[in-house]
Motif scaffolding. Structure first.
Motif, PDB file in Angstrom:
ATOM      1  N   ASP A 180       0.716  -1.194  -0.164  1.00 41.86           N
ATOM      2  CA  ASP A 180      -0.052  -0.039   0.131  1.00 41.86           C
ATOM      3  C   ASP A 180       0.668   1.350  -0.049  1.00 41.86           C
TER       4      ASP A 180
ATOM      5  N   PHE B  17      -9.345   4.542   1.815  1.00 40.13           N
ATOM      6  CA  PHE B  17      -9.668   3.506   2.992  1.00 40.13           C
ATOM      7  C   PHE B  17     -10.782   3.737   3.804  1.00 40.13           C
TER       8      PHE B  17
ATOM      9  N   VAL C  13      -4.981   1.811   9.428  1.00 35.40           N
ATOM     10  CA  VAL C  13      -4.893   0.612   8.387  1.00 35.40           C
ATOM     11  C   VAL C  13      -3.732  -0.350   8.469  1.00 35.40           C
TER      12      VAL C  13
END
Length: 335
Positions: A47, A157, A280
């Motif tokens: 990511d 997200f 996250v």
């Protein structure tokens, strides 16, 4: 090295399960007849949470004549993608002095020396910046690019992790206080900034620090580099005071103008960014599983501190404790 040897090192590295990994690269030690090497391999599908504008090997090539203690790049491959460095013997600062523990005295000296040396790297020795990069001295433009990357993370997200964010107290527009702060930034000349100087990117070797991981280097505001460093290091108060004082004394005055007002502004962004990004990252680590109990507790404590720092910015009166954050992460991991 012969032409075939780097690829042999890469193959050996891919077979080796003993590796250290950040969020973007795995680093594997491979022993050779001429000494150990480190093979650095990008993590597929990682990511993207940070601003990256240059290949790391180009930055290292540019700084080699100006920054004293950096890893020595031996080989770069584009296909397959990997880099080979000479192995740096020593101890990771995070192992010697983790958060909450004072660092050895020479670390503070070397950090200030690094920041000073970065100001001397000529612009024309570095790779070109993207066409959309702000003009020299446009600190507000530079800062808005930083928060734009954080906004992109939030946009990507916020739906998938909506319940996690909600339970941690992240508001619907977490960057609002950040964007207000950018309007007051002072103009300063740009210089090379590392953007990621912290305990896990510093190796203690023969009484000095070797600074790793140059992939987030930028042409930007030196005050931002100091803010990122202070945020990620979590120094003890006396240590932080010493770093800030020495930084102000050593850097040219035009590069520090207005720092007293602007340092807290950059820190606001870094605290908000950490809460958004690491919520996250840590939730994904918990979901994958396989973590030791000690590693889980480290992540919980880290995220608790980061979220509470951001909650103060967002106006929350009540701070979260480790038990609450752990419960939130476990609920997310269980689906």
């Amino acid at each position: 090295m012969t032409a075939a040897e780097p690829l042999d090192l890469y193959r050996a590295a891919t077979r080796n399960s003993a590796r250290s990994a950040g969020f973007y690269n795995s680093n594997v030690r491979v022993d050779t007849p001429s000494g150990p090497m480190v093979v650095r391999i990008p993590i597929p599908g990682a990511d993207v949470m940070d601003l990256r504008i240059w290949p790391e090997y180009q930055v290292l090539g540019a700084v080699a004549s100006y920054v004293e203690h950096v890893p020595k790049l031996v080989h770069v491959s584009q296909e397959p993608m990997f880099q080979v460095y000479e192995f740096v013997p020593g101890d990771l600062l995070d192992d010697v002095a983790p958060r909450g523990v004072e660092v050895p005295r020479f670390v503070l000296t070397d950090v200030i020396e690094l920041f000073t040396q970065l100001t001397r790297v000529p612009r024309d020795h570095l790779p070109p910046s993207p066409s959309w990069w702000p003009d020299d001295g446009d600190t507000a433009g530079f800062a808005n690019i930083l928060s734009g990357v954080t906004r992109d993370v939030w946009d990507r997200f916020q739906d998938e992790f909506a319940s996690l964010y909600r339970e941690l107290g992240v508001p619907s527009d977490p960057l609002e206080p950040v964007l207000e702060g950018w309007k007051t930034l002072h103009s300063r000349p740009f210089r090379l900034v590392h953007s990621d100087v912290h305990r896990k990117n510093m190796i203690l070797c023969d009484g000095h620090v070797v600074f790793l991981d140059w992939e987030l280097a930028l042409w930007g505001d030196p005050v931002y580099d100091l803010a990122v460093h202070l945020h990620k290091m979590a120094y003890q108060p006396a240590e932080q005071d010493a770093v800030v004082r020495r930084w102000q004394e050593r850097l040219p005055r035009e590069l520090t103008a207005g720092w007293q007002q602007d340092l807290p502004t950059y820190l606001t962004h870094e605290r908000v960014k950490s809460a958004i990004v690491d919520a996250v990252r840590y939730a994904k680590l918990f979901a994958v599983g396989g973590l030791s109990s000690q590693r889980e507790q480290q992540l919980v404590r880290s995220l608790t501190g980061k979220v509470n720092a951001a909650r103060a910015i967002w106006g929350h009166d009540r701070m979260l404790d480790d038990a609450k954050v752990e419960a939130v992460l476990r609920r997310r991991a269980s689906g």
